[in-house]
Design an enzyme around this catalytic site. Structure first.
Site, PDB file in Angstrom:
ATOM      1  N   HIS A 296      28.649  55.004  93.470  1.00 14.05           N
ATOM      2  CA  HIS A 296      29.639  55.133  94.550  1.00 14.05           C
ATOM      3  C   HIS A 296      29.422  54.152  95.694  1.00 14.05           C
ATOM      4  CE1 HIS A 296      31.654  58.076  92.346  1.00 14.05           C
ATOM      5  NE2 HIS A 296      30.591  58.850  92.272  1.00 14.05           N
TER       6      HIS A 296
ATOM      7  N   ARG B 287      31.150  51.954  83.316  1.00 12.87           N
ATOM      8  CA  ARG B 287      32.294  52.577  82.639  1.00 12.87           C
ATOM      9  C   ARG B 287      33.126  51.529  81.922  1.00 12.87           C
ATOM     10  NH1 ARG B 287      34.619  57.445  83.371  1.00 12.87           N
ATOM     11  NH2 ARG B 287      33.328  58.958  84.438  1.00 12.87           N
TER      12      ARG B 287
ATOM     13  N   ARG C  87      37.155  47.134  99.027  1.00  9.26           N
ATOM     14  CA  ARG C  87      37.455  45.957  99.830  1.00  9.26           C
ATOM     15  C   ARG C  87      37.539  44.674  99.007  1.00  9.26           C
ATOM     16  NH1 ARG C  87      37.241  45.486 105.603  1.00  9.26           N
ATOM     17  NH2 ARG C  87      38.605  47.229 106.067  1.00  9.26           N
TER      18      ARG C  87
ATOM     19  N   ARG D 183      35.354  50.756  86.837  1.00 10.89           N
ATOM     20  CA  ARG D 183      35.923  51.184  88.116  1.00 10.89           C
ATOM     21  C   ARG D 183      34.917  51.113  89.272  1.00 10.89           C
ATOM     22  NH1 ARG D 183      36.538  57.609  86.999  1.00 10.89           N
ATOM     23  NH2 ARG D 183      37.624  56.828  85.183  1.00 10.89           N
ATOM     24  N   HIS D 184      33.616  51.194  88.952  1.00 11.18           N
ATOM     25  CA  HIS D 184      32.645  51.015  90.054  1.00 11.18           C
ATOM     26  C   HIS D 184      31.628  49.933  89.699  1.00 11.18           C
ATOM     27  CE1 HIS D 184      30.842  54.208  87.672  1.00 11.18           C
ATOM     28  NE2 HIS D 184      31.578  55.164  88.211  1.00 11.18           N
TER      29      HIS D 184
ATOM     30  N   GLU E  74      19.636  65.322  79.157  1.00  7.87           N
ATOM     31  CA  GLU E  74      20.011  65.592  80.547  1.00  7.87           C
ATOM     32  C   GLU E  74      21.020  66.731  80.522  1.00  7.87           C
ATOM     33  OE1 GLU E  74      20.569  62.350  83.224  1.00  7.87           O
ATOM     34  OE2 GLU E  74      21.980  63.475  84.466  1.00  7.87           O
TER      35      GLU E  74
ATOM     36  N   THR F 162      32.314  62.283  85.010  1.00 12.09           N
ATOM     37  CA  THR F 162      31.937  62.786  83.683  1.00 12.09           C
ATOM     38  C   THR F 162      32.055  64.318  83.680  1.00 12.09           C
ATOM     39  OG1 THR F 162      30.331  61.006  83.780  1.00 12.09           O
ATOM     40  CG2 THR F 162      30.212  62.458  81.883  1.00 12.09           C
TER      41      THR F 162
ATOM     42  N   GLU G 167      23.701  54.330  82.242  1.00 13.22           N
ATOM     43  CA  GLU G 167      24.550  55.296  81.536  1.00 13.22           C
ATOM     44  C   GLU G 167      25.678  54.541  80.862  1.00 13.22           C
ATOM     45  OE1 GLU G 167      26.148  58.186  84.144  1.00 13.22           O
ATOM     46  OE2 GLU G 167      24.195  58.936  84.713  1.00 13.22           O
TER      47      GLU G 167
ATOM     48  N   HIS H  35      24.429  66.109  87.718  1.00 14.96           N
ATOM     49  CA  HIS H  35      25.868  66.241  87.999  1.00 14.96           C
ATOM     50  C   HIS H  35      26.170  67.276  89.062  1.00 14.96           C
ATOM     51  CE1 HIS H  35      30.158  65.926  87.678  1.00 14.96           C
ATOM     52  NE2 HIS H  35      29.934  64.791  87.054  1.00 14.96           N
ATOM     53  N   GLY H  36      26.749  66.800  90.133  1.00 16.22           N
ATOM     54  CA  GLY H  36      27.233  67.682  91.203  1.00 16.22           C
ATOM     55  C   GLY H  36      26.152  68.265  92.093  1.00 16.22           C
TER      56      GLY H  36
ATOM     57  N   HIS I 227      26.225  53.638  86.029  1.00 19.93           N
ATOM     58  CA  HIS I 227      27.089  53.962  84.886  1.00 19.93           C
ATOM     59  C   HIS I 227      28.100  52.831  84.730  1.00 19.93           C
ATOM     60  CE1 HIS I 227      30.035  57.153  82.982  1.00 19.93           C
ATOM     61  NE2 HIS I 227      29.856  56.087  82.214  1.00 19.93           N
TER      62      HIS I 227
ATOM     63  N   GLY J 158      23.932  61.527  92.529  1.00 20.43           N
ATOM     64  CA  GLY J 158      24.672  60.375  93.035  1.00 20.43           C
ATOM     65  C   GLY J 158      25.617  60.686  94.170  1.00 20.43           C
ATOM     66  N   HIS J 159      26.724  61.354  93.863  1.00 18.93           N
ATOM     67  CA  HIS J 159      27.822  61.496  94.818  1.00 18.93           C
ATOM     68  C   HIS J 159      27.381  62.119  96.140  1.00 18.93           C
ATOM     69  CE1 HIS J 159      31.575  63.186  96.464  1.00 18.93           C
ATOM     70  NE2 HIS J 159      32.069  62.042  96.008  1.00 18.93           N
TER      71      HIS J 159
ATOM     72  N   ASN K 213      21.841  57.721  91.713  1.00 17.78           N
ATOM     73  CA  ASN K 213      22.980  57.029  91.123  1.00 17.78           C
ATOM     74  C   ASN K 213      23.722  56.273  92.231  1.00 17.78           C
ATOM     75  OD1 ASN K 213      25.736  56.618  90.375  1.00 17.78           O
ATOM     76  ND2 ASN K 213      25.442  57.989  88.644  1.00 17.78           N
TER      77      ASN K 213
HETATM   78  N1  PXP Z   1      23.927  62.333  85.449  1.00 21.92           N
HETATM   79  C1  PXP Z   1      24.917  61.837  84.668  1.00 21.92           C
HETATM   80  C2  PXP Z   1      24.653  61.708  83.203  1.00 21.92           C
HETATM   81  C3  PXP Z   1      26.142  61.419  85.224  1.00 21.92           C
HETATM   82  O1  PXP Z   1      27.109  60.929  84.428  1.00 21.92           O
HETATM   83  C4  PXP Z   1      26.311  61.499  86.626  1.00 21.92           C
HETATM   84  C5  PXP Z   1      27.569  61.001  87.261  1.00 21.92           C
HETATM   85  O2  PXP Z   1      28.644  61.611  86.786  1.00 21.92           O
HETATM   86  C6  PXP Z   1      25.269  62.030  87.399  1.00 21.92           C
HETATM   87  C7  PXP Z   1      24.092  62.442  86.774  1.00 21.92           C
HETATM   88  C8  PXP Z   1      25.370  62.141  88.883  1.00 21.92           C
HETATM   89  O3  PXP Z   1      26.356  63.056  89.240  1.00 21.92           O
HETATM   90  P1  PXP Z   1      26.769  63.202  90.751  1.00 21.92           P
HETATM   91  O4  PXP Z   1      27.334  61.885  91.176  1.00 21.92           O
HETATM   92  O5  PXP Z   1      27.778  64.291  90.745  1.00 21.92           O
HETATM   93  O6  PXP Z   1      25.530  63.539  91.530  1.00 21.92           O
END
Ligand code: PXP
Length: 239
Positions: free
Chosen positions: A10, A45, A18, A49-50, A151, A101, A70, A192-193, A43, A214-215, A7
């Site tokens: 970010h 949104r 910037r 925002r990104h 997912e 999310t 997404e 996620h996470g 994603h 992603g993050h 993802n």
């Molecule tokens: N999968 C989905 C459906 C998401 O919405 C996100 C981002 O919130 C991710 C995966 C990736 O999550 P993360 O950035 O925490 O790794």
């Protein structure tokens, strides 16, 4: 072999700070694919925002990139998806003020809308996925709605792992859901996470075919990349 979706939201967050063009999410996507990523998640949104509409257009246009878009489950977003024709669409819940999310879709509350949107996406031959909290109830509904994939939201287990708390109950739940979803014909993803540790914990679940991360990757890339960038500047400045 498990698939890895990266993802790049970010990367856009940093660029937008910037208001200029660097770092570019498309360039990040190309580098990730070159180094083995199987797909790229973006994603779009509702508050932009990104990722911006122009990012979606540019990234989807690049036919070397498998794109997982997404979006919130509404018809405005569906229209954007159909205009850009990503390879995959994952429907996610969206609350304006959330930082990220925070949970899976409330399927039963949105059942008719989800059914319509999934039907249109399936007809357009876009792979469909629903981002859900890991429950058997959600999996049965996802199957009923004809989603190709689910997912499983891994936010809770990821948080427990990071806080060094007992995660075994959540792991059992994810295992049970992954097994059941696969058995009834859904492709199973997780996201996620996730960091290195959570990836190691979840990886043995053979039913999970794809991880979307992603993050942590964007954050960790800073530590892995800073050495090289500092060296590059030292070379320029010491000429
Ligand atoms: N999968 C989905 C459906 C998401 O919405 C996100 C981002 O919130 C991710 C995966 C990736 O999550 P993360 O950035 O925490 O790794």
């Amino acid at each position: 072999m498990k698939k890895l979706g990266i993802n790049v939201d970010h990367v856009a967050t940093i660029r937008n700070a910037r208001g200029e063009l660097h770092p570019d999410p498309l360039t990040a996507a190309k580098v990730a694919i070159k180094h083995g990523a199987d797909s790229i998640t973006i994603h779009l949104r509702e508050d932009r925002r990104h990722i911006k509409d122009s990012d979606v257009k540019k990234i989807c246009k690049n036919k070397k990139i498998i794109v997982n878009l997404e979006i919130a489950a509404n018809f405005k977003m569906l229209k954007i998806a159909l205009q850009n024709m990503p390879d995959y669409v994952c429907l996610v819940p969206e609350r304006r003020k959330e930082i990220t999310t925070e949970g899976g879709l409330n399927i039963s509350k949105n059942i008719f809308k989800l059914k319509k949107i999934l039907n249109i996406l399936n007809k357009a031959k876009i792979r469909t996925s629903l981002f859900i909290d890991p429950t058997i109830y959600n999996i049965n509904l996802s199957k009923e709605l004809n989603s190709n994939c689910v997912e499983l939201h891994t936010g809770k287990i990821s948080r427990l792992v990071k806080q060094k708390k007992n995660f075994s109950k959540e792991l059992i739940k994810i295992k049970k859901c992954a097994k059941y979803a696969k058995k009834i014909g859904l492709e199973v993803h997780a996201g996620h996470g996730i960091d290195y540790k959570t990836a190691q914990i979840l990886n043995p679940i053979k039913e999970i075919e794809e991880f979307n991360i992603g993050h942590f990757i964007v954050g960790e890339a800073f530590f892995d990349g800073i050495k090289r960038v500092v060296n590059n500047f030292k070379k320029i400045l010491n000429k």
